[in-house]
Design a protein around this motif. Sequence first.
Motif, PDB file in Angstrom:
ATOM      1  N   GLY A   1       0.855  -1.273   0.113  1.00  4.77           N
ATOM      2  CA  GLY A   1      -0.056  -0.058  -0.149  1.00  4.77           C
ATOM      3  C   GLY A   1       0.875   1.204  -0.044  1.00  4.77           C
ATOM      4  O   GLY A   1       0.068   2.282   0.004  1.00  4.77           O
ATOM      5  N   THR A   2       1.934   1.067   0.169  1.00  2.35           N
ATOM      6  CA  THR A   2       3.043   2.390  -0.049  1.00  2.35           C
ATOM      7  C   THR A   2       2.746   3.088  -1.120  1.00  2.35           C
ATOM      8  O   THR A   2       2.859   2.317  -2.343  1.00  2.35           O
ATOM      9  N   ALA A   3       2.930   4.360  -1.027  1.00  2.76           N
ATOM     10  CA  ALA A   3       2.720   5.205  -2.419  1.00  2.76           C
ATOM     11  C   ALA A   3       3.795   4.606  -3.445  1.00  2.76           C
ATOM     12  O   ALA A   3       5.053   4.696  -3.141  1.00  2.76           O
ATOM     13  N   ALA A   4       3.644   4.754  -4.739  1.00  2.00           N
ATOM     14  CA  ALA A   4       4.496   4.170  -5.770  1.00  2.00           C
ATOM     15  C   ALA A   4       5.447   5.250  -5.863  1.00  2.00           C
ATOM     16  O   ALA A   4       5.395   6.451  -5.633  1.00  2.00           O
ATOM     17  N   ALA A   5       6.753   4.802  -5.905  1.00  2.00           N
ATOM     18  CA  ALA A   5       8.092   5.549  -6.340  1.00  2.00           C
ATOM     19  C   ALA A   5       8.476   5.095  -7.606  1.00  2.00           C
ATOM     20  O   ALA A   5       8.537   4.002  -8.035  1.00  2.00           O
ATOM     21  N   GLU A   6       9.243   6.066  -8.281  1.00  2.00           N
ATOM     22  CA  GLU A   6       9.825   5.873  -9.494  1.00  2.00           C
ATOM     23  C   GLU A   6      11.440   5.577  -9.276  1.00  2.00           C
ATOM     24  O   GLU A   6      12.099   6.167  -8.954  1.00  2.00           O
ATOM     25  N   PHE A   7      11.669   4.098  -9.784  1.00  2.00           N
ATOM     26  CA  PHE A   7      12.977   3.930  -9.687  1.00  2.00           C
ATOM     27  C   PHE A   7      13.445   3.276 -11.153  1.00  2.00           C
ATOM     28  O   PHE A   7      12.906   2.989 -11.925  1.00  2.00           O
ATOM     29  N   ARG A   8      14.976   3.917 -11.103  1.00  2.00           N
ATOM     30  CA  ARG A   8      15.389   3.480 -12.437  1.00  2.00           C
ATOM     31  C   ARG A   8      16.838   2.705 -12.171  1.00  2.00           C
ATOM     32  O   ARG A   8      17.420   2.753 -11.048  1.00  2.00           O
ATOM     33  N   ALA A   9      17.376   2.203 -13.344  1.00  2.00           N
ATOM     34  CA  ALA A   9      18.812   1.382 -13.203  1.00  2.00           C
ATOM     35  C   ALA A   9      19.545   2.407 -13.922  1.00  2.00           C
ATOM     36  O   ALA A   9      19.401   2.724 -15.137  1.00  2.00           O
ATOM     37  N   VAL A  10      20.826   2.414 -13.511  1.00  2.00           N
ATOM     38  CA  VAL A  10      21.932   3.130 -14.082  1.00  2.00           C
ATOM     39  C   VAL A  10      22.521   2.153 -15.276  1.00  2.00           C
ATOM     40  O   VAL A  10      22.687   1.001 -15.254  1.00  2.00           O
ATOM     41  N   ASN A  11      22.409   2.872 -16.460  1.00  2.00           N
ATOM     42  CA  ASN A  11      22.634   2.249 -17.632  1.00  2.00           C
ATOM     43  C   ASN A  11      23.519   2.941 -18.740  1.00  2.00           C
ATOM     44  O   ASN A  11      23.051   3.484 -19.667  1.00  2.00           O
ATOM     45  N   HIS A  12      24.768   3.046 -18.180  1.00  2.00           N
ATOM     46  CA  HIS A  12      25.695   4.214 -19.223  1.00  2.00           C
ATOM     47  C   HIS A  12      25.951   3.480 -20.167  1.00  2.00           C
ATOM     48  O   HIS A  12      26.964   2.376 -20.286  1.00  2.00           O
ATOM     49  N   PRO A  13      25.674   3.855 -21.623  1.00  2.00           N
ATOM     50  CA  PRO A  13      26.185   3.006 -22.636  1.00  2.00           C
ATOM     51  C   PRO A  13      27.482   2.898 -23.090  1.00  2.00           C
ATOM     52  O   PRO A  13      27.963   2.268 -23.851  1.00  2.00           O
TER      53      PRO A  13
ATOM     54  N   GLY B   1      23.741  -0.878 -13.375  1.00  2.00           N
ATOM     55  CA  GLY B   1      22.761  -1.807 -12.744  1.00  2.00           C
ATOM     56  C   GLY B   1      22.454  -1.361 -11.451  1.00  2.00           C
ATOM     57  O   GLY B   1      21.458  -1.968 -10.769  1.00  2.00           O
ATOM     58  N   SER B   2      23.011  -0.264 -10.670  1.00  2.00           N
ATOM     59  CA  SER B   2      22.836   0.223  -9.421  1.00  2.00           C
ATOM     60  C   SER B   2      21.094   0.976  -9.679  1.00  2.00           C
ATOM     61  O   SER B   2      21.066   1.514 -10.865  1.00  2.00           O
ATOM     62  N   SER B   3      20.479   0.871  -8.541  1.00  2.00           N
ATOM     63  CA  SER B   3      19.177   1.168  -8.471  1.00  2.00           C
ATOM     64  C   SER B   3      19.067   2.633  -7.927  1.00  2.00           C
ATOM     65  O   SER B   3      19.876   3.002  -6.981  1.00  2.00           O
ATOM     66  N   VAL B   4      18.269   3.522  -8.472  1.00  2.00           N
ATOM     67  CA  VAL B   4      18.132   4.826  -8.162  1.00  2.00           C
ATOM     68  C   VAL B   4      16.751   5.169  -7.846  1.00  2.00           C
ATOM     69  O   VAL B   4      15.843   4.722  -8.650  1.00  2.00           O
ATOM     70  N   GLU B   5      16.458   6.046  -6.881  1.00  2.00           N
ATOM     71  CA  GLU B   5      14.901   6.441  -6.950  1.00  2.00           C
ATOM     72  C   GLU B   5      15.008   8.106  -7.613  1.00  2.00           C
ATOM     73  O   GLU B   5      15.403   8.916  -6.868  1.00  2.00           O
ATOM     74  N   VAL B   6      14.054   8.351  -8.199  1.00  2.00           N
ATOM     75  CA  VAL B   6      13.647   9.511  -9.034  1.00  2.00           C
ATOM     76  C   VAL B   6      12.885  10.460  -7.828  1.00  2.00           C
ATOM     77  O   VAL B   6      11.901  10.045  -7.528  1.00  2.00           O
ATOM     78  N   LEU B   7      13.310  11.571  -7.508  1.00  2.00           N
ATOM     79  CA  LEU B   7      12.921  12.690  -6.758  1.00  2.00           C
ATOM     80  C   LEU B   7      12.301  13.766  -7.668  1.00  2.00           C
ATOM     81  O   LEU B   7      11.289  14.288  -7.214  1.00  2.00           O
ATOM     82  N   ALA B   8      13.015  14.108  -8.618  1.00  2.00           N
ATOM     83  CA  ALA B   8      12.748  15.597  -9.468  1.00  2.00           C
ATOM     84  C   ALA B   8      13.437  15.298 -10.971  1.00  2.00           C
ATOM     85  O   ALA B   8      14.408  14.498 -10.983  1.00  2.00           O
ATOM     86  N   SER B   9      13.038  16.278 -11.712  1.00  2.00           N
ATOM     87  CA  SER B   9      13.924  16.150 -13.053  1.00  2.00           C
ATOM     88  C   SER B   9      13.955  17.915 -13.517  1.00  2.00           C
ATOM     89  O   SER B   9      13.143  18.563 -13.195  1.00  2.00           O
ATOM     90  N   GLN B  10      15.143  18.102 -14.219  1.00  2.00           N
ATOM     91  CA  GLN B  10      15.191  19.464 -14.736  1.00  2.00           C
ATOM     92  C   GLN B  10      16.226  19.284 -15.939  1.00  2.00           C
ATOM     93  O   GLN B  10      17.371  18.930 -15.765  1.00  2.00           O
TER      94      GLN B  10
ATOM     95  N   GLN C   1      22.283  12.188 -15.287  1.00  2.00           N
ATOM     96  CA  GLN C   1      21.767  12.398 -16.589  1.00  2.00           C
ATOM     97  C   GLN C   1      20.691  11.303 -16.885  1.00  2.00           C
ATOM     98  O   GLN C   1      20.993  10.149 -16.664  1.00  2.00           O
ATOM     99  N   GLU C   2      19.545  11.750 -17.159  1.00  2.00           N
ATOM    100  CA  GLU C   2      18.433  10.743 -17.343  1.00  2.00           C
ATOM    101  C   GLU C   2      18.688   9.751 -18.155  1.00  2.00           C
ATOM    102  O   GLU C   2      18.115   8.687 -18.313  1.00  2.00           O
ATOM    103  N   SER C   3      19.347  10.559 -19.671  1.00  2.00           N
ATOM    104  CA  SER C   3      19.456   9.470 -20.636  1.00  2.00           C
ATOM    105  C   SER C   3      20.339   8.219 -20.443  1.00  2.00           C
ATOM    106  O   SER C   3      20.658   7.403 -20.802  1.00  2.00           O
ATOM    107  N   PHE C   4      21.325   8.434 -19.037  1.00  2.00           N
ATOM    108  CA  PHE C   4      22.046   7.150 -18.970  1.00  2.00           C
ATOM    109  C   PHE C   4      21.423   6.414 -17.714  1.00  2.00           C
ATOM    110  O   PHE C   4      22.034   5.763 -16.973  1.00  2.00           O
ATOM    111  N   THR C   5      20.099   6.282 -17.710  1.00  2.00           N
ATOM    112  CA  THR C   5      19.380   5.433 -16.859  1.00  2.00           C
ATOM    113  C   THR C   5      18.143   4.774 -17.815  1.00  2.00           C
ATOM    114  O   THR C   5      17.927   5.244 -18.774  1.00  2.00           O
ATOM    115  N   LEU C   6      17.806   3.618 -17.052  1.00  2.00           N
ATOM    116  CA  LEU C   6      16.539   2.854 -17.858  1.00  2.00           C
ATOM    117  C   LEU C   6      15.477   2.674 -17.005  1.00  2.00           C
ATOM    118  O   LEU C   6      15.647   2.492 -15.726  1.00  2.00           O
ATOM    119  N   ASP C   7      14.364   2.693 -17.442  1.00  2.00           N
ATOM    120  CA  ASP C   7      12.977   2.374 -16.377  1.00  2.00           C
ATOM    121  C   ASP C   7      13.188   0.855 -16.120  1.00  2.00           C
ATOM    122  O   ASP C   7      14.002   0.009 -17.108  1.00  2.00           O
TER     123      ASP C   7
END
Length: 376
Positions: free
Chosen positions: A15-27, A51-60, A77-83
């Motif tokens: 029931g915890t509010a959903a959070a956005e997690f992404r994986a580091v994926n530097h090409p 492969g490291s997991s990060v939680e997204v707080l804000a974007s700019q 950089q968002e482009s260096f992460t994957l959903d």
Amino acid sequence: MRNLLVSLVIFLSPGTAAAEFRAVNHPQGSILEVMSGPGPSYSVIERLRNGSSVEVLASQDGWIKVVYGVGDTGWVQESFTLDQNSFLRDHVANYQIDALARLGRFCWQPYLDAAFEEAAGQDACLGTFYCGDGGCDPVMIEVLVRADKVDDFVALSDELEHTEIHECEHNYLVGHSEVGGKSFCVASVPGFEIENTLRLRGHRDIVLGARRTGGDAGAPPRMVLISPAQFERYRGPGIAELRSDLIDALEAAIGGRCTTDAFRTCAVMPSGGRLAINLLTPGTPITGRTDHWERSYWEVHVHWDGSPDHYLLYFDLPVTAIRRWPTSGPKPSTGFTSVDFDEQFENLRTFVMERVAYSVEAEPEQEEFPVEADWQ
């Protein structure tokens, strides 16, 4: 000293509010720089592996502010992460064990339902961090082996870091009850549970399913937070390096030498990737009971639940404090009354943990990024 003592690993409810997690994926490399602000002109404050997991707080402006490690924040950089779905799809197909292990947070946090929407993601995550009735200490892996591949499984076991393999009495693997096969239980060397599980799941021609299960009953384990480099250093046979620190802490607690004689029993011995402590001594001032004998069996080992911020040094009591009154007679060998949990004895465990925690925290890092286990 920062608060190193962690009482329990708390699982977040669905029931915890959903959070956005992404994986580091530097090409273009295996390391992604974390900046102090949203742009390349800011200072580098950390480097994260693919492969490291990060939680997204804000974007700019193409940068995202993320939580990484033990609650630290920075910009990447968002482009260096994957959903998570894309990362799971890309890496499960190739079955890159190291990447999946670092992505363990996606499986560990139950409210990340998207990991289960993909068939490959569901297959990789199902039961990975299952908690059995005995608790969440995953010392066993239940493996369902194809009936005609038992000999191949025995050969495969040479690739695992384990202390014991035996045929299980029952098969509780979710989703496999209708499939024929033989069920085996694998006791991992502490610290290698994730690699063992993923290695087994990588051999679909032999293994129908594998999951980690809970450990022994007793008082809840207590943990000290350690770094990834320290986890690599202390897991398996490396745990023996902490023996002298534990002996020093026990001697400070009991006010005497950690030895076995007519007055007390105090032994700290390596055993299957753990340090086993056998302690029989008159009660200490720390517990507030100095008028009776206390006996306890401890196990100290490292553990990683798969998320980036939970590399832990466990102080486990599979058989908890055992007491007997009074101390007027000689050192006893029988007649103890078992106690499943005792607050006064927890004071003793906390004292020992704090002493070891100070020692562990004072150790210099061996390397900025620890070497992954070599499974090739």
